[in-house]
Structures are given as C-alpha cells and as structure tokens.
Design a protein around this motif. Structure first.
Motif, PDB file in Angstrom:
ATOM      1  N   PHE A 259      -4.506  -3.926  29.917  1.00  7.06           N
ATOM      2  CA  PHE A 259      -5.204  -2.873  29.180  1.00  7.06           C
ATOM      3  C   PHE A 259      -5.190  -1.591  29.997  1.00  7.06           C
ATOM      4  N   PRO A 260      -5.525  -0.455  29.369  1.00  4.92           N
ATOM      5  CA  PRO A 260      -5.602   0.797  30.128  1.00  4.92           C
ATOM      6  C   PRO A 260      -6.806   0.801  31.065  1.00  4.92           C
ATOM      7  N   TRP A 261      -6.633   1.480  32.211  1.00  5.30           N
ATOM      8  CA  TRP A 261      -7.701   1.650  33.185  1.00  5.30           C
ATOM      9  C   TRP A 261      -8.058   3.128  33.275  1.00  5.30           C
ATOM     10  N   ALA A 262      -9.308   3.395  33.608  1.00 14.27           N
ATOM     11  CA  ALA A 262      -9.751   4.733  33.989  1.00 14.27           C
ATOM     12  C   ALA A 262     -10.290   4.616  35.404  1.00 14.27           C
ATOM     13  N   VAL A 263      -9.652   5.288  36.358  1.00 20.82           N
ATOM     14  CA  VAL A 263      -9.965   5.073  37.768  1.00 20.82           C
ATOM     15  C   VAL A 263     -10.619   6.308  38.385  1.00 20.82           C
ATOM     16  N   VAL A 264     -11.525   6.056  39.309  1.00 22.30           N
ATOM     17  CA  VAL A 264     -12.055   7.087  40.202  1.00 22.30           C
ATOM     18  C   VAL A 264     -12.085   6.485  41.600  1.00 22.30           C
ATOM     19  N   PHE A 265     -11.996   7.347  42.617  1.00 20.95           N
ATOM     20  CA  PHE A 265     -12.059   6.832  43.979  1.00 20.95           C
ATOM     21  C   PHE A 265     -13.466   6.969  44.537  1.00 20.95           C
ATOM     22  N   ASP A 266     -13.723   6.211  45.615  1.00 19.80           N
ATOM     23  CA  ASP A 266     -14.956   6.382  46.375  1.00 19.80           C
ATOM     24  C   ASP A 266     -14.557   6.780  47.797  1.00 19.80           C
ATOM     25  N   ASP A 267     -14.971   6.036  48.804  1.00 20.18           N
ATOM     26  CA  ASP A 267     -14.695   6.480  50.168  1.00 20.18           C
ATOM     27  C   ASP A 267     -13.513   5.782  50.829  1.00 20.18           C
ATOM     28  N   HIS A 268     -13.349   4.482  50.620  1.00 16.52           N
ATOM     29  CA  HIS A 268     -12.368   3.742  51.412  1.00 16.52           C
ATOM     30  C   HIS A 268     -10.920   4.057  51.038  1.00 16.52           C
ATOM     31  N   GLU A 269     -10.696   4.726  49.930  1.00 20.25           N
ATOM     32  CA  GLU A 269      -9.356   5.228  49.665  1.00 20.25           C
ATOM     33  C   GLU A 269      -8.930   6.266  50.708  1.00 20.25           C
TER      34      GLU A 269
ATOM     35  N   GLY B  11     -14.336   7.519  19.748  1.00 18.69           N
ATOM     36  CA  GLY B  11     -14.944   7.714  18.436  1.00 18.69           C
ATOM     37  C   GLY B  11     -16.245   8.481  18.544  1.00 18.69           C
ATOM     38  N   ASN B  12     -17.215   8.037  17.738  1.00 17.51           N
ATOM     39  CA  ASN B  12     -18.557   8.628  17.805  1.00 17.51           C
ATOM     40  C   ASN B  12     -19.496   7.767  18.634  1.00 17.51           C
ATOM     41  N   LEU B  13     -18.927   6.785  19.343  1.00 16.48           N
ATOM     42  CA  LEU B  13     -19.759   5.766  19.986  1.00 16.48           C
ATOM     43  C   LEU B  13     -20.029   6.042  21.460  1.00 16.48           C
ATOM     44  N   VAL B  14     -18.994   6.401  22.229  1.00 14.98           N
ATOM     45  CA  VAL B  14     -19.132   6.498  23.686  1.00 14.98           C
ATOM     46  C   VAL B  14     -18.466   7.763  24.198  1.00 14.98           C
ATOM     47  N   ASP B  15     -19.191   8.515  24.999  1.00 15.22           N
ATOM     48  CA  ASP B  15     -18.624   9.540  25.874  1.00 15.22           C
ATOM     49  C   ASP B  15     -18.720   9.017  27.303  1.00 15.22           C
ATOM     50  N   LEU B  16     -17.579   8.892  27.959  1.00 15.52           N
ATOM     51  CA  LEU B  16     -17.504   8.366  29.311  1.00 15.52           C
ATOM     52  C   LEU B  16     -17.230   9.528  30.265  1.00 15.52           C
ATOM     53  N   HIS B  17     -18.250   9.906  31.028  1.00 15.73           N
ATOM     54  CA  HIS B  17     -18.149  11.016  31.972  1.00 15.73           C
ATOM     55  C   HIS B  17     -17.804  10.428  33.340  1.00 15.73           C
ATOM     56  N   LEU B  18     -16.566  10.592  33.776  1.00 18.26           N
ATOM     57  CA  LEU B  18     -16.096  10.035  35.037  1.00 18.26           C
ATOM     58  C   LEU B  18     -16.342  11.061  36.147  1.00 18.26           C
ATOM     59  N   LEU B  19     -17.146  10.684  37.131  1.00 21.09           N
ATOM     60  CA  LEU B  19     -17.597  11.625  38.153  1.00 21.09           C
ATOM     61  C   LEU B  19     -16.861  11.411  39.474  1.00 21.09           C
ATOM     62  N   ASP B  20     -16.907  12.443  40.306  1.00 22.18           N
ATOM     63  CA  ASP B  20     -16.370  12.423  41.666  1.00 22.18           C
ATOM     64  C   ASP B  20     -17.528  12.724  42.607  1.00 22.18           C
ATOM     65  N   THR B  21     -17.958  11.732  43.369  1.00 19.47           N
ATOM     66  CA  THR B  21     -19.094  11.924  44.266  1.00 19.47           C
ATOM     67  C   THR B  21     -18.670  12.032  45.726  1.00 19.47           C
ATOM     68  N   ARG B  22     -17.425  12.421  45.997  1.00 24.01           N
ATOM     69  CA  ARG B  22     -16.924  12.533  47.373  1.00 24.01           C
ATOM     70  C   ARG B  22     -16.444  13.932  47.734  1.00 24.01           C
ATOM     71  N   GLN B  23     -15.608  14.549  46.900  1.00 18.24           N
ATOM     72  CA  GLN B  23     -14.905  15.756  47.325  1.00 18.24           C
ATOM     73  C   GLN B  23     -15.801  16.975  47.492  1.00 18.24           C
ATOM     74  N   TYR B  24     -16.954  16.995  46.842  1.00 16.21           N
ATOM     75  CA  TYR B  24     -17.763  18.209  46.810  1.00 16.21           C
ATOM     76  C   TYR B  24     -19.131  18.037  47.455  1.00 16.21           C
ATOM     77  N   ARG B  25     -19.403  16.861  48.010  1.00 15.32           N
ATOM     78  CA  ARG B  25     -20.746  16.587  48.511  1.00 15.32           C
ATOM     79  C   ARG B  25     -20.985  17.226  49.878  1.00 15.32           C
ATOM     80  N   ASP B  26     -22.248  17.563  50.116  1.00 17.55           N
ATOM     81  CA  ASP B  26     -22.677  17.930  51.455  1.00 17.55           C
ATOM     82  C   ASP B  26     -22.706  16.678  52.333  1.00 17.55           C
TER      83      ASP B  26
END
Length: 536
Positions: free
Chosen positions: A258-268, A325-340
């Motif tokens: 199936f299709p994936w939606a990926v985001v990275f964290d720190d260990h990448e 559709g009208n069911l889900v909005d998936l907001h994929l965030l990045d919590t690494r590149q811009y953080r203090d």
C-alpha cells in the motif's frame, strides 16, 4: 529517541534479514521479485505497442537491479508517487549500489490488474549516480480511490510488483478510511515480523512517523549488525544504511502492499538533533549542517516522496497535508528541522521557544481553520501531551518532546480544540499510549479537547514487555494517560463518520522471527466526543 527525562543517547539497535513467510496471494503480489515479474511475463513488459515509446536499447546490461524493492507514497485523488532504486550490489562501499557511473533509463508501467492486461499508464524516467539511481515517478490522471499495480524494468530485468491506491476526491463523501501508523524500526534490535504482518492488512495508507533507520554503529546480539559498523556521517554511509534496511524482505513487502506517507524524526540523522544543532557533539553549526545535508539527501533517495520534498542542501520541506474525501485531513508535521535546541525544565515555559518554526506553525493554523474534514489528524513524531515522570510534588519532563516547548504546545492544543475531532498520532517512545488531551494538563477535571494515540516501535527497544516499573508512576502522575503497553507492533485504525477505532496490534517477541500478532487493546473515539474509551 524515546521521550525520557534527560533524552539520553539512543538505545543500542540490532539487524536481521527478514524471514520469508508462507506464500499467500498478497505475498505473491508484493513479496516475490520475479513471481509476477520476469517469471510470469518472460522478458517483455507488456505489449510492444505499450513500450514502443519507452524502450531504450542503449542501457548497459545490469543484472538484478531491484534488490531494494518498490514502494508508493503520498496518494492524491488522481495519482501517487512510485519509487525504486537500482542497486545490484546494495552494500557496495561507495554507496552507489554497484551501478555504473552513468545515466540509466527505467521503464515503468501501471495497470488496473496484477497481470498487467490493461495498462493505465506507462513511461520511462532517467536516473543516474547523482541520485544514487533512485527513481521517483509522480503519477497523474489516475482514477480516484482505485487500486493499481505497478512495476519497473531495466533491460530484461523486471521489478517486483507493487500495489497502490489513490485517495478519494477531496470533499466527496467517504464512509470509511483504513490506515496504520508505525515508527522506530531498528534493524539491530529485532526482526521485521511486524512489517510482514502489516503487509497482510487491507489498508488505504501507512503513516510512518520517524526513525526509519538508526545512525549508530550498534551490532546488537541477534545477527543483524549495522553496516557499515560506524556511526554514519557521510552521504555514502547514509546511503548504505538505508540500503541495508531496504534489503529486508518483510519491509519490502509492507512497502509494496500500500502507499506510505513518511516523516522523519531524529535517528535518520542523529539522536535528538534540533535544527542546526547536534545534541551529542559540540561542533559548529556549519559542520552539523553538512551532515544533515548528507542524511536528508539519502533519506529522499530512499523514500516515495514527491519532487516538492527533494532537499536543497540541508533543507527538506517535509510538512504537508493529505486529504481523504470529506473524512480525514492528515497534517504531516516536521518536529526536527525548525525546533529550538532542548533546554532544562526550568526554561521550558519560555514563550519564544518553538518546535514547529514560524512558517510551519502558520501553515498548520491555516490548514486547521480551513479544514472541512470530519477528523483532523496531526501525524507527528514526539510525545504531545504533558508527561511527568516523577512521583510527588516535584516533576520531570522529557526535554525532547512537546513538554520542552510548553507554550507552543499549549497554543497548538487550544487551536486543535476548535476543529472537528482532533486526533494526534505520535511515535518515538517505543510504547503504546492512549491519552486524553486536556484543556489544562494540571487539572484532571478540565475538559478533554482531543485524543493522542501513541504507537509503539516496530522493533526498537527489543522484545518489549507489558509495562516498565516506572509506568505506574506515569499513570498516577498523569491521569490523562489512560493506557501504556510496551510490546512491539503497530496501530491499525478504522475511521468512519461516526467513530474512530484504534487496534493496538502487538508481537510477543522480535529477537527471533515468526512471532504471531494479536490485538492487545482496542479503543474507540466517538464523533464529537474527544477522548478514547476502551472496548473489551
């Protein structure tokens, strides 16, 4: 890194080739490199007419280039991204996969059926050593909410067949959305048995929330040592580490299903990094940014991401939104590149501190305020809700989670409280949690405004257990935390207009292959009623 009071260095991690499971129709489809490729189709890839415009006889002879499998990602209503990388020798020391130092033409086909009797699209794309011979095909003009099958060819070599699914048209009525979310797949800590079980599900999407690889030199204890046996820093080393993970057959099967939606964290990149700052080394920002450039380039080369996510130097625009559709909005965030950078607990309430950065925060606010979806989902990496680790009057919080950015976290919490059915999805901590997001975390009687579902790791942390000794303190000090479990696995979700059902699927062990999977717990969130309730 799992949220801990002081964000220590990573746990050690361990690698292993994934087992080949008994053949099923799904596994024959997504797991076997030639089952539905050359063996079924000879050396032709569809009809001569279909390939007339794409055959390129000038390619050098390359044997077995599809050792890293195939993948798809980021589905829209009219298309998806298709991915592969040519690597006949995936662990070649230069990180280039044994490919010639020249451009290669790769043909691709998309079909309505797994036998490729009716083509929906076909074409070719050129790739070369600058991209580590990775391939990203952005399909358009496909039908909404439809299943497709895809494959690639170089010369007479044909890839495994993958299956993907497009999204419904935004705003159209959708009765059901099935997806799973997962994170943290240390190759050295365990066999990828959870990924093999995941490949057997029937899902619209997999959301992967970070720690796809681990950067450490760890060799583990189960015969899956990291290669190269160093902490990776150079582009070649990051490419090798990604390639090592991608050679796992169970991971390949899960990507091809199936299709994936990926985001990275720190260990990448490196444990607990923040923007241009190394957490573990006292080095100049410009030196760290060069390492970041290497890591993010290799990450893009190995993920089914769009050209909009192609990195420019050390920057990769990862945050984005998918609509179903009208069911889900998936907001994929990045919590690494811009953080203090992380600070002591005494400084965590500084109102100037940010985890998201100004631009991403504005983007999120606009998306939430304009959303017409029934369910608004933040798919992100680190623990969102308050989590006090210390018993009694004193308190201790993780410096790598949202608690270290308290004012911004509380602002985001207040904002999602005003949208339809907010749900926060979290990885990172190698444990399953279910959490009521409170209007005031220090007042258990305050209103529940959202739900946080935290998924355990695929393998990181090794075999896992029901709970750690400190979990009783967490539950007592944080009454908004309703459930903790530390087995390995993933969370399967069924979303309808009336309710969200989350199944916490766990394994008994990952230190050896073959563990069965079971539903450890099931929680339901009702439309219009924030907070999850357990089902027996």
């Amino acid at each position: 890194m799992p949220g801990t009071p002081t964000s220590p260095t990573s746990p050690d991690h361990s690698p292993v080739p994934a087992p080949v499971l008994a053949a099923t129709r799904r596994q024959a489809l997504v797991g076997g490199a030639v089952t539905l490729g050359a063996a079924a189709l000879g050396t032709s890839l569809g009809s001569p007419a279909a390939l007339a415009a794409t055959s390129v006889p000038r390619n050098p002879t390359i044997s077995d280039p599809f050792t890293l499998g195939v993948a798809s990602g980021d589905p829209l209503h009219n298309g998806v991204v298709l991915w592969t990388r040519l690597a006949p020798d995936p662990l070649a020391e230069d990180g280039l996969g044994g490919m010639p130092n020249s451009a290669v033409e790769v043909e691709w086909q998309v079909s309505h059926d797994e036998n490729f009797g009716t083509l929906a699209a076909s074409g070719s794309v050129e790739t070369g050593p600058e991209q580590a011979h990775s391939v990203h095909v952005e399909l358009e003009r496909l039908r909404p909410r439809a299943d497709y099958f895809y494959r690639f060819r170089v010369g007479n070599e044909i890839s495994p067949v993958g299956r993907t699914r497009t999204a419904p048209v935004p705003g159209t009525r959708l009765g059901r959305f099935d997806f799973a979310f997962a994170s943290c797949q240390s190759y050295t800590h365990g066999h990828f048995t959870a990924q093999s079980h995941l490949a057997q599900e029937d899902l619209d999407l997999v959301a992967f929330l970070g720690d796809y690889i681990y950067e450490t030199p760890d060799q583990g204890s189960i015969g899956r040592g990291h290669f190269p046996e160093v902490e990776v820093r150079s582009l070649a080393e990051y490419r090798l580490r990604h390639a090592q993970y991608k050679t796992d057959r169970d991971l390949q099967a899960a990507h091809a299903a199936f299709p994936w939606a990926v985001v990275f964290d720190d260990h990448e990149l490196e444990n607990n990094w923040a923007d241009d700052t190394s957490y573990e080394e006292d080095i100049p920002p410009e030196e760290f940014l060069l390492r970041r450039e290497h890591a993010l380039k290799a990450y893009y080369e190995h993920m089914p991401l769009r050209a909009a996510q192609r990195p420019a130097g050390p920057d990769l625009h990862l945050y984005r939104r998918l609509t179903f559709g009208n069911l889900v909005d998936l907001h994929l965030l990045d919590t690494r590149q811009y953080r203090d950078a992380q600070v002591e607990d005494s400084e965590r309430d500084d109102p100037e501190r940010t985890l998201l950065g100004a631009d991403q925060r504005r983007w999120l606010s606009r998306g939430l305020s304009s959303s017409k979806a029934r369910w608004n989902v933040l798919a992100q990496q680190v623990f969102f809700s308050q989590r006090d680790f210390t018993e009694g009057e004193s308190s201790t919080f993780s410096d790598d989670a949202w608690d270290n950015y308290q004012v911004e976290r509380d602002g985001v919490r207040d904002e999602i409280a005003g949208v339809s059915n907010p749900v926060v999805l979290t990885g990172d901590v190698h444990a399953n949690y279910v959490v009521d997001v409170k209007a005031d975390f220090d007042d258990p009687r305050s209103r529940t405004v959202a739900t946080e579902l935290v998924g355990t790791s695929f393998t990181s942390g090794r075999d896992g257990t029901e709970q750690n000794p400190g979990d009783a303190v967490q539950l007592a000090e944080n009454p908004h935390i309703k459930f903790i479990n530390r087995h390995r696995g993933y969370v399967r979700n069924t979303v309808t207009p009336t309710e969200w059902t989350a199944d916490y699927r766990v394994l008994d062990y990952v230190s050896r292959p073959g563990s069965p999977i079971r539903d450890r717990a099931r929680f339901v969130i009702e439309n219009g009623r924030p907070g999850a309730r357990p089902l027996a």
